[in-house]
Design a protein around this motif. Structure first.
Motif, PDB file in Angstrom:
ATOM      1  N   HIS A 184       3.269   6.149  -6.201  1.00 42.18           N
ATOM      2  CA  HIS A 184       3.199   6.145  -7.659  1.00 42.18           C
ATOM      3  C   HIS A 184       2.248   7.243  -8.138  1.00 42.18           C
ATOM      4  O   HIS A 184       1.150   7.408  -7.602  1.00 42.18           O
ATOM      5  N   LEU A 190       2.231   1.729  -3.556  1.00 38.32           N
ATOM      6  CA  LEU A 190       1.216   2.236  -4.484  1.00 38.32           C
ATOM      7  C   LEU A 190       0.968   3.720  -4.261  1.00 38.32           C
ATOM      8  O   LEU A 190       0.740   4.473  -5.215  1.00 38.32           O
ATOM      9  N   ASP A 191       1.055   4.158  -3.035  1.00 38.98           N
ATOM     10  CA  ASP A 191       0.740   5.552  -2.711  1.00 38.98           C
ATOM     11  C   ASP A 191       1.744   6.530  -3.310  1.00 38.98           C
ATOM     12  O   ASP A 191       1.393   7.677  -3.607  1.00 38.98           O
ATOM     13  N   ASP A 239       0.829  -1.210   0.000  1.00 35.67           N
ATOM     14  CA  ASP A 239       0.000   0.000   0.000  1.00 35.67           C
ATOM     15  C   ASP A 239       0.861   1.258   0.000  1.00 35.67           C
ATOM     16  O   ASP A 239       0.533   2.250  -0.668  1.00 35.67           O
ATOM     17  N   LYS A 263      -0.808   5.543  -9.011  1.00 36.72           N
ATOM     18  CA  LYS A 263      -1.403   4.793  -7.900  1.00 36.72           C
ATOM     19  C   LYS A 263      -1.624   3.326  -8.228  1.00 36.72           C
ATOM     20  O   LYS A 263      -2.554   2.684  -7.722  1.00 36.72           O
ATOM     21  N   ARG A 264      -0.770   2.772  -9.052  1.00 37.90           N
ATOM     22  CA  ARG A 264      -0.832   1.347  -9.369  1.00 37.90           C
ATOM     23  C   ARG A 264       0.527   0.906  -9.905  1.00 37.90           C
ATOM     24  O   ARG A 264       1.381   1.731 -10.210  1.00 37.90           O
TER      25      ARG A 264
END
Length: 252
Positions: free
Chosen positions: A209, A206-207, A203, A212-213
């Motif tokens: 990026h 991802l944050d 998590d 967000k992926r």
């Protein structure tokens, strides 16, 4: 579609992840595709599913003898190799003090030396034809890394350096050599990394990026196909970062 029509592309580590996506993408773009891996069952399954224009052989890319045997069969089936994707590699979580020389040599053989061995094997035909393309799959670890990942960054940095050197050596033959450095991609190696760390780390990753992926393997394969194709006819000696904006921001 059709950007690689009639080409013969060789992919190392092609049985799964980015390698498998590259095999499928090159086939879809019209190429004959040969690939090697030590994962025999996965390689045979992929080859069977993609049809007659794809050929798999189990081979250790650290063995020049095994490479010679596999490449001979590929050449007989599809003709000279016109494009190479050096994708094979593995993670390393060694300690710089306790790691043995044998462990270092084994890791570097797979993640760095083998890219030169395979390039050395296919370059004579490319030079004779006066054309060819090589893509070395490196990593954003070439410029940034994690503690506990020793010496993965050294291998990937070396692969980017190898790319520059090869590009200068063979450019006069109209052979292009580029590196592609993916960020986090949904592969078995990335899954392994998260399983060995805090479950909440995914998590956090991802944050940071921009998108967000993480990448899908097919998205990395799309960029590799471009670098193999004539659309990238004046691109050589470069390192393409494909990371969804991961390296675009400061920490915090």
């Amino acid at each position: 579609m059709g950007r690689l029509e009639g080409a013969h592309i060789l992919v190392t580590g092609g049985s799964r992840g980015i390698g498998a996506a590259t095999v499928e993408k090159a086939r879809d773009e019209g190429a004959y595709v040969s690939f090697v891996d030590v994962l025999r069952d996965e390689g045979e399954h992929l080859s069977d599913s993609l049809g007659k224009d794809v050929m798999f052989r189990e081979a250790d890319i650290c063995s020049p003898e095994a490479l010679t045997t596999a490449l001979s069969e590929f050449h007989s089936a599809f003709g000279p190799i016109t494009g190479l994707v050096n994708n094979a590699g593995r993670n390393s979580y060694a300690d710089p003090v306790s790691m043995t020389e044998a462990e270092w040599d084994d890791f570097m053989s797979i993640d760095l030396k083998a890219a030169w061995l395979v390039a050395r094997a296919v370059l004579p035909d490319m030079i004779a034809r006066g054309n060819g393309a090589i893509v070395n799959v490196a990593s954003v670890h070439a410029t940034m890394t994690y503690p506990g990942f020793f010496p993965y960054a050294a291998a990937k940095s070396g692969l980017v350096g190898l790319t520059r050197s090869l590009a200068l050596e063979v450019g006069r033959h109209q052979i292009r050599v580029n590196a592609l450095s993916p960020g986090y991609t949904e592969t078995a190696l990335v899954k392994e990394f998260f399983e060995l760390n805090d479950p909440k780390l995914r998590d956090k990753v991802l944050d940071v990026h921009a998108m967000k992926r993480m990448a899908r393997p097919a998205e990395i394969a799309n960029c590799i196909a471009f670098l193999l194709s004539d659309e990238a006819s004046f691109v050589t000696g470069a390192n393409w970062t494909v990371d969804g904006g991961l390296t675009a921001r400061f920490a915090g």
